[in-house]
Design a protein around this motif. Structure first.
Motif, PDB file in Angstrom:
ATOM      1  N   GLY A 148       0.778  -1.230   0.000  1.00  0.00           N
ATOM      2  CA  GLY A 148       0.000   0.000   0.000  1.00  0.00           C
ATOM      3  C   GLY A 148       0.808   1.277   0.000  1.00  0.00           C
ATOM      4  O   GLY A 148       0.257   2.361   0.178  1.00  0.00           O
ATOM      5  N   ARG A 149       2.102   1.162  -0.225  1.00  0.00           N
ATOM      6  CA  ARG A 149       2.980   2.346  -0.189  1.00  0.00           C
ATOM      7  C   ARG A 149       3.512   2.740  -1.563  1.00  0.00           C
ATOM      8  O   ARG A 149       4.370   3.610  -1.656  1.00  0.00           O
ATOM      9  N   GLY A 150       3.074   2.058  -2.607  1.00  0.00           N
ATOM     10  CA  GLY A 150       3.504   2.414  -3.955  1.00  0.00           C
ATOM     11  C   GLY A 150       4.691   1.623  -4.477  1.00  0.00           C
ATOM     12  O   GLY A 150       5.112   1.813  -5.610  1.00  0.00           O
ATOM     13  N   VAL A 151       5.240   0.735  -3.674  1.00  0.00           N
ATOM     14  CA  VAL A 151       6.403  -0.037  -4.107  1.00  0.00           C
ATOM     15  C   VAL A 151       6.015  -1.018  -5.210  1.00  0.00           C
ATOM     16  O   VAL A 151       6.755  -1.202  -6.176  1.00  0.00           O
ATOM     17  N   GLY A 152       4.849  -1.629  -5.092  1.00  0.00           N
ATOM     18  CA  GLY A 152       4.390  -2.543  -6.135  1.00  0.00           C
ATOM     19  C   GLY A 152       4.230  -1.838  -7.471  1.00  0.00           C
ATOM     20  O   GLY A 152       4.608  -2.377  -8.513  1.00  0.00           O
ATOM     21  N   LYS A 153       3.706  -0.632  -7.445  1.00  0.00           N
ATOM     22  CA  LYS A 153       3.556   0.168  -8.668  1.00  0.00           C
ATOM     23  C   LYS A 153       4.921   0.454  -9.293  1.00  0.00           C
ATOM     24  O   LYS A 153       5.101   0.348 -10.509  1.00  0.00           O
ATOM     25  N   MET A 154       5.874   0.814  -8.450  1.00  0.00           N
ATOM     26  CA  MET A 154       7.234   1.070  -8.945  1.00  0.00           C
ATOM     27  C   MET A 154       7.817  -0.188  -9.596  1.00  0.00           C
ATOM     28  O   MET A 154       8.404  -0.117 -10.682  1.00  0.00           O
ATOM     29  N   LEU A 155       7.659  -1.310  -8.910  1.00  0.00           N
ATOM     30  CA  LEU A 155       8.205  -2.560  -9.443  1.00  0.00           C
ATOM     31  C   LEU A 155       7.534  -2.955 -10.750  1.00  0.00           C
ATOM     32  O   LEU A 155       8.209  -3.359 -11.703  1.00  0.00           O
ATOM     33  N   LEU A 156       6.218  -2.822 -10.826  1.00  0.00           N
ATOM     34  CA  LEU A 156       5.518  -3.199 -12.058  1.00  0.00           C
ATOM     35  C   LEU A 156       5.908  -2.280 -13.207  1.00  0.00           C
ATOM     36  O   LEU A 156       6.109  -2.745 -14.339  1.00  0.00           O
ATOM     37  N   THR A 157       6.059  -0.998 -12.946  1.00  0.00           N
ATOM     38  CA  THR A 157       6.491  -0.056 -13.986  1.00  0.00           C
ATOM     39  C   THR A 157       7.838  -0.493 -14.575  1.00  0.00           C
ATOM     40  O   THR A 157       8.009  -0.577 -15.793  1.00  0.00           O
ATOM     41  N   GLU A 158       8.789  -0.771 -13.710  1.00  0.00           N
ATOM     42  CA  GLU A 158      10.129  -1.183 -14.154  1.00  0.00           C
ATOM     43  C   GLU A 158      10.086  -2.560 -14.810  1.00  0.00           C
ATOM     44  O   GLU A 158      10.785  -2.806 -15.799  1.00  0.00           O
ATOM     45  N   LEU A 159       9.281  -3.459 -14.281  1.00  0.00           N
ATOM     46  CA  LEU A 159       9.182  -4.805 -14.846  1.00  0.00           C
ATOM     47  C   LEU A 159       8.632  -4.761 -16.266  1.00  0.00           C
ATOM     48  O   LEU A 159       9.126  -5.475 -17.154  1.00  0.00           O
TER      49      LEU A 159
END
Length: 165
Positions: free
Chosen positions: A96-107
């Motif tokens: 819920g802190r945006g880390v998943g979004k960051m990872l998916l963007t880079e992935l």
């Protein structure tokens, strides 16, 4: 999120990745593994991903692995070689802190650069947050499978989502 660094996997990440994954195996139906793999099994899996050159990303904060993501072949047959499946796992405290979004963007970026043409997400149907983030990135639902995984004495459905890269 300026305090989060995305970087390539390193061998010293294995203990943290193993611990993060263990949580999801033992506490959730996000993965259908029923026994948590040890560090040796995780290292062997990641050696294979590295050998193939597949995207393998770690999120780090203050020198500590707080999540990871990778994309690899959806299925092993040659005809699937341009189709990948994504996997993203976060330290439970980081959800819920945006880390998943960051990872998916880079992935997504690294998967395109690798040459994958399609990305599939195979998600336990009651995992609303994971489904929602994928849909925000343009993934569309292409399949629904009922009662395909038995975990914690309960049958679980899965959703397949797809994005053309």
């Amino acid at each position: 999120m300026s305090d989060v660094l995305l970087r390539p996997f390193r061998w010293d990440d294995v203990p943290a990745i193993t611990a993060i994954y263990r949580h999801y195996v033992e506490e959730t139906a996000i993965t259908f593994d029923t026994e948590a793999p040890g560090e040796e099994a995780i290292a062997e899996k990641y050696a294979g991903l590295k050998r193939l050159g597949h995207p393998l990303i770690v999120a780090e904060r203050a020198g500590r692995c707080i999540g990871y993501a990778y994309a690899s072949f959806y299925r092993p047959r040659a005809a699937y070689r341009f189709t990948c499946e994504d996997s993203i796992y976060l330290d439970p405290a980081e959800r819920g802190r945006g880390v998943g979004k960051m990872l998916l963007t880079e992935l997504l970026e690294q998967s395109r650069a690798f040459g994958f043409k399609q990305m599939l997400a195979v998600i336990t149907a009651d995992t609303a947050g994971s489904i929602a983030i994928h849909e925000k990135f343009g993934f569309r639902r292409v399949g629904y499978y009922e009662a395909v995984g038995l975990k914690f004495d309960r049958w679980h459905d899965i959703v397949h989502l797809q994005l053309a890269l």
